[in-house]
Scaffold this active site. Structure first.
Site, PDB file in Angstrom:
ATOM      1  N   PHE B 346      42.352  37.509  50.608  1.00 42.54           N
ATOM      2  CA  PHE B 346      41.127  37.753  49.865  1.00 42.54           C
ATOM      3  C   PHE B 346      40.281  36.494  49.777  1.00 42.54           C
ATOM      4  CE2 PHE B 346      38.990  37.629  45.707  1.00 42.54           C
ATOM      5  CZ  PHE B 346      38.052  38.596  45.953  1.00 42.54           C
ATOM      6  N   HIS B 565      40.798  40.520  33.000  1.00 39.75           N
ATOM      7  CA  HIS B 565      41.847  41.354  33.632  1.00 39.75           C
ATOM      8  C   HIS B 565      42.839  41.976  32.643  1.00 39.75           C
ATOM      9  CE1 HIS B 565      40.431  40.935  37.617  1.00 39.75           C
ATOM     10  NE2 HIS B 565      40.555  39.624  37.614  1.00 39.75           N
ATOM     11  N   ASP B 621      33.601  40.401  41.684  1.00 34.43           N
ATOM     12  CA  ASP B 621      32.975  39.922  42.918  1.00 34.43           C
ATOM     13  C   ASP B 621      32.198  41.031  43.623  1.00 34.43           C
ATOM     14  OD1 ASP B 621      34.448  37.158  43.463  1.00 34.43           O
ATOM     15  OD2 ASP B 621      35.974  38.580  42.838  1.00 34.43           O
TER      16      ASP B 621
END
Lengths: 724, 724
Positions: B346, B565, B621
């Site tokens: 990633f 998160h 993102d």
């Protein structure tokens, strides 16, 4: 060669077919009544199918009856040549890893069952091919190479750039034909005299009995044990094979796409293949539009109610409402948890603020302000599509069949409001609400409703001079849709014994299949007439398989060019496999389903895509379901995110949507590539579609492989017969 | 009252706590090594928790040791008054149906276990409250009514409208303070003399030992059988209670919202609480920007490589690439199936076309073109937010700790490029990559990295005249983030025995908790210093619980104002319940998780929301994950669609996002209502938030109810002790 609809009479067919047809129709009815019972067409998700059923079948099966040998063999024999359906590989496909299975391909079922299933499936292909060919619908050339339809015909010769899309110059002459409805179908006569003599022009006029017999073949087949087993196994195989293909070739496909200059998911063409004009704007858009009109036109008379003329201000005063304070919450057009499995509640969501006045003012084409607001809303949506450049839509406008003037009014509205957009193609939706019109005594029987819908179309076709607006409008129309809640149940069971439309005088609503047959029949005759006249033809694209009986999907398998929804294909392996073999396009709307009938995670779209069914993505009703300004992109984004679709996957879906659409031959050539009519990799221009050639080759080879099994079965039987 | 960080030394605490702490830390390490083993903190999803564990605990538990009675009782005693936490109901809540449970509320666990669990949980609350208070973080007044922090302080006094956001006038005077780092923490001295005498100013300087002890309390608790059982039951109860509430009051909540004029989901304020500046534009946006710069500035020198200056044209020539042909496929920045559970892959997605040159040119603030392109990209995103009016974002900019100039450079870039936007607040992210710097010999030890990060902040605070740009830039910064792949494992186990940062000279990366403590410690001291100076303070908002060990969430429970998160709260009922009780805000990004760590359907956001945790939605993102131009709306739309969230639900999430954000007190008053600092319905202005008062009352009453159980347990024990 005259185009004819070959009639079959019930006394000509085998008694067993007739009995089976009756049994099947009866069980279909039963299935609708006891929804939880496992229908005889379906397979539990964790098959293998009970051997019991298969054995029972074998017991009373001594020879093939479904597969009428003589007729079918005459068509199939050209296939019995040594060449395989897989042609030589063209040179421009990158190397990729192929999945090949060697050994016995019908492992798991007996040779007899396999031959039985193959013949049944081929019979179904021939039946669909017949109905498609007659209606100028599309049929993939791979599937029946000798019977493909000339696809190069214009489905809609859209006005070329610069030309006036509303021009009424150079209209064709009056043909002086006579028209008459008979058994729900319009017949065309050369003149009054021919009409009196009852000598219609030589056009293929379908009849209910033949249709019922053809349909009973397919109905019997989807309940046939061996065929179910065979299809179930093939579908599982197709799914696993794709997953293997993906694992092996994912990076190679991606590499192909990376090498394509200037083309990516954002600038491949996408068509919103299923969207209702009255819900084509999102909730925020409608809200803003209402507020804007109030700001600038509060004193305009917009409604006549009980003989009283009301201004916009008065309308809102009566509703005790200040549009400035209106919100999407009070507008209340969005589907929510309340609408799940409640189509009735959903329909009322079309009324902003629950007020039918606002629907009348803003979302109708035929109202006091001549549908001006509705037109402006649609044009704003069209403008956004044009700005986006790569997005198209096929909005549905309604014709109800209440009165003959509907067509004239809709056409005038279209032209007066200048609704043409290069990014829109128009589809006419006919709601299945005869029962409402009948109970209000608006029509005396079902035939009258059909006449209201179809006679004006024939009149405008044979005498454009007299129906100028309709003639112009019809150039922009590319198809017909049949719409309503499929989960509503009709007490009448469709069969060859069903009363003719003229005799259908009860307040009961005819069943789905009855609607579909009569729409198909008239569209088919109309298409043949228009073809003779050099005019554009129409696709029949009904809503089908969103809910309700599995028989809906059988009706559409015969009558439809392509369908919207198709969820219930989940329930029948045979139908699903048939839709695969014939590549019937399916416009799916998982976000709509999620609000109405099926949770997103259970939607079969991804599975269908993997197996190779021809699926596209569509929005259905942005007003009710979507949140962002770009409803179609929202639909794609969610599908891509949740199902982890690759770029190649989404571009394949986009390509399917263009193929399926009513866009013209010229446009499709431009958007998909010069040779788009060819199946497989040869028909794909990767520089335009961004679909990997590897993917195209995989799909084509896989379909050819599946078809070759069917042909091989017939071949081996034919050889065996020759040996005898 | 001097603000002090009360030190606790290990020899002061009970031996058992020490042993337990060690055991717990050890098991944490073990858990990371054998990921599949069921950790001692977690509960299988289909609890009830094994009675075995609970019994084992009881056996060696004779009296409370975790809950240091004297200290805690002194704080709790004010709670032991007869008044219940549930105040009188204000008059403006519409009637709604309340769920009340009568009978024994700790049914299913013994009274001893209940009291044990209650005391443990209260201890944890006090610990978090201490760390929050000292750092000027937020703590809900409902939870500890007597300890709440004055929230009316400006976290970021943003330049008022019309004022120059980059003004360097009226800078505060140089305080002539001296600064020195000691054990990884900056100490502040009145002057050089005080420094020599080692007499720092009276500020709360945290120390590692105390922190380790405090943390071991919480660690012990999350592994404690009775506490796990209690929390697990309470969370299940919270979930079921909400579902009941929803069934009973859904329509009443909706009715409230429908009556709110001019406010709906589209025009309530939403903050994208977690987004990285280098990925804040979507892929199509970056692509277009690259093409535009090439079109207009191909001959501009943009890069210096190996001493050679390269124009944009030369860069692309070297890459053998024509930007016109570039596509999102070849750009290849989007996450795909390849990135799932591969954070390493990633990270490389940040390199457009896999070329680090393009990242250098377009996505860096400190490069040959002075970060001009990066700034322009961000400003285009800011412009879109301003256009949308109701959307805000808190982009992260990086400070690495490689060198002291980083801050100066970043500040100058910010001011020169005029990056201020009323719809953006800035957060500094510090990647946890000491190991890379150390292996490249950029820093000799961990302390140097900390010094590079924090010393400039203190210098700019005590002497703004000398650090004008930084002083100005820091006004726009509202917090700090700690970022990197949490699933990367450190071999070192954090404990009170961990080496001090000066002694951390190995190439090994310190563990997550070690990073968090040292960032917290410096931010906390800095906040106290800045408060004295009348300057804005900073929130600590680390990434936490995206992956890796559950201990991360314990560290953040002590040190963070809020986290990003929080997925792993799924795994620990005790922590989840603690995050609920203390209403620690959690910025969740389900679409990001879906591409990296957890499938969308398994994301706990909806469950957390139902239970009443303070969750918001963020994009992380957009460059990698989103498809549409409106990334935050896409995030909301997907959540709303898939989880069938009501308008009230999404507006509650939006409200949480504003609460959690670094927006100023003035702005929050404007966006949420005058009294937003009050908990519950009194703090809600429905006309601004579109959150139903019924929902607010439900949340508040439910939280009060949960808290009252804890207080009752302590009360009854206190009464029992008095009776003895």
């Amino acid at each position: 060669m005259p185009r004819q609809f070959t009639k079959i009479s019930l006394h000509e067919v085998d008694e067993r077919v007739r009995l089976l047809a009756e049994k099947v129709y009866a069980s279909a009815l039963k299935e609708e009544e006891t929804k939880n019972a496992l229908s005889m067409f379906t397979v539990p998700e964790d098959c293998p199918i009970g051997l019991h059923q298969a054995k029972e079948w074998e017991l009373h099966m001594n020879q093939s009856v479904i597969f009428a040998p003589d007729w079918a063999m005459s068509v199939i024999s050209p296939l019995l040549t040594p060449s395989t359906p897989i042609g030589p590989l063209p040179i421009d496909i990158p190397e990729f890893q192929r999945v090949t299975i060697s050994g016995d391909y019908c492992a798991g079922i007996t040779v007899e069952d396999y031959e039985q299933a193959a013949k049944a499936l081929l019979t179904a292909l021939f039946i669909r091919e017949k109905y498609s060919r007659l209606a100028y619908h599309r049929f993939p050339r791979t599937t029946l190479p000798l019977c493909f339809i000339s696809m190069a015909t214009e489905s809609c010769p859209v006005p070329s750039e610069g030309a006036d899309p509303y021009s009424m110059e150079d209209l064709p002459q009056n043909l002086n034909y006579s028209l008459r409805m008979k058994e729900g179908i319009i017949y065309v006569y050369d003149n009054e005299d021919a009409l009196k003599r009852d000598q219609p022009r030589s056009l293929p006029y379908p009849d209910l009995e033949t249709f019922a017999i053809d349909m009973s073949h397919v109905l019997a087949m989807i309940a046939d044990g061996p065929t179910k087993t065979y299809c179930h196994r093939r579908l599982n195989f197709l799914m696993s094979k794709f997953q293997l293909h993906e694992m092996l070739n994912e990076m190679a496909e991606l590499k192909e796409l990376k090498c394509v200059p200037h083309r990516d998911f954002y600038n491949v063409r996408k068509v919103d293949t299923h969207i209702h004009a009255a819900a084509c704007m999102n909730q925020k858009h409608l809200l803003k539009f209402i507020q804007d009109t109030y700001k600038t036109e509060a004193d305009r008379v917009v409604l006549e109610k009980n003989g009283k003329k009301l201004t916009l201000k008065q309308v809102f005063d009566n509703l005790k409402m200040d549009p400035y304070d209106l919100t999407v919450d009070s507008l209340d057009v969005h589907a929510g948890r309340q609408t799940f499995h409640r189509f009735d509640k959903f329909n009322s969501k079309y009324n902003p603020v629950g007020a039918s006045e606002l629907r009348e003012i803003y979302l109708k084409s035929d109202n006091y302000i001549n549908g001006e607001y509705f037109a402006r809303l649609i044009k704003e949506v069209a403008h956004e599509l044009e700005e986006s450049k790569y997005q198209h839509a096929e909005p549905r406008l309604s014709i109800y069949g209440r009165a003959t003037e509907e067509w004239e009014n809709l056409s005038k509205w279209f032209i007066k409001q200048k609704l043409h957009s290069p990014n829109m193609r128009w589809i006419i939706q006919v709601p299945r609400i005869y029962d409402i019109f009948r109970s209000k005594k608006i029509v005396p029987n079902f035939a009258k409703m059909l006449e209201n819908i179809f006679l004006p179309l024939f009149q405008a076709t044979v005498n454009p001079q007299k129906h100028k607006e309709m003639h112009v409008f019809l150039k922009h129309v590319t198809g017909f849709d049949s719409v309503d809640d499929e989960s509503k149940h009709s007490d009448h069971m469709f069969s060859y014994k069903s009363p003719k439309p003229e005799e259908w005088t009860t307040e009961q609503n005819p069943p789905y299949t009855y609607y579909l047959f009569h729409m198909y029949a008239n569209i088919m005759v109309l298409n043949n007439l228009r073809k003779e006249c050099g005019l554009n033809t129409f696709q029949f694209r009904p809503h089908c398989g969103e809910a309700g009986s599995i028989t809906h999907l059988v009706s559409a398998f015969l009558t439809a060019d392509n369908i919207s929804h198709g969820l219930n294909l989940k329930k029948s392996p045979v139908l699903q496999y048939l839709y695969y073999l014939t590549q019937v396009p399916i416009a799916m709307s998982p976000l709509s389903n999620n609000s109405l009938f099926l949770e997103y995670s259970k939607n079969p779209l991804r599975e269908f895509l993997q197996k190779g069914l021809c699926v596209s993505l569509s929005t259905d009703d942005p007003l009710q379901f979507h949140y962002t300004k770009e409803a179609l992109m929202e639909e794609y984004a969610i599908a891509a995110q949740l199902w982890k679709l690759s770029t190649c996957d989404v571009c394949e879906i986009a390509r399917n949507s263009v193929l399926q659409s009513g866009l013209s031959h010229q446009e499709k050539k431009h958007f998909l590539g010069e040779n788009y009519l060819q199946d497989g990799q040869e028909g794909n221009d990767i520089r335009r579609t961004n679909v990997a050639q590897i993917r195209m080759a995989y799909r084509h080879e896989t379909l050819c492989n599946e078809l070759s099994f069917l042909v091989d079965a017939v071949k081996s039987e034919a050889l065996a017969e020759q040996a005898l």
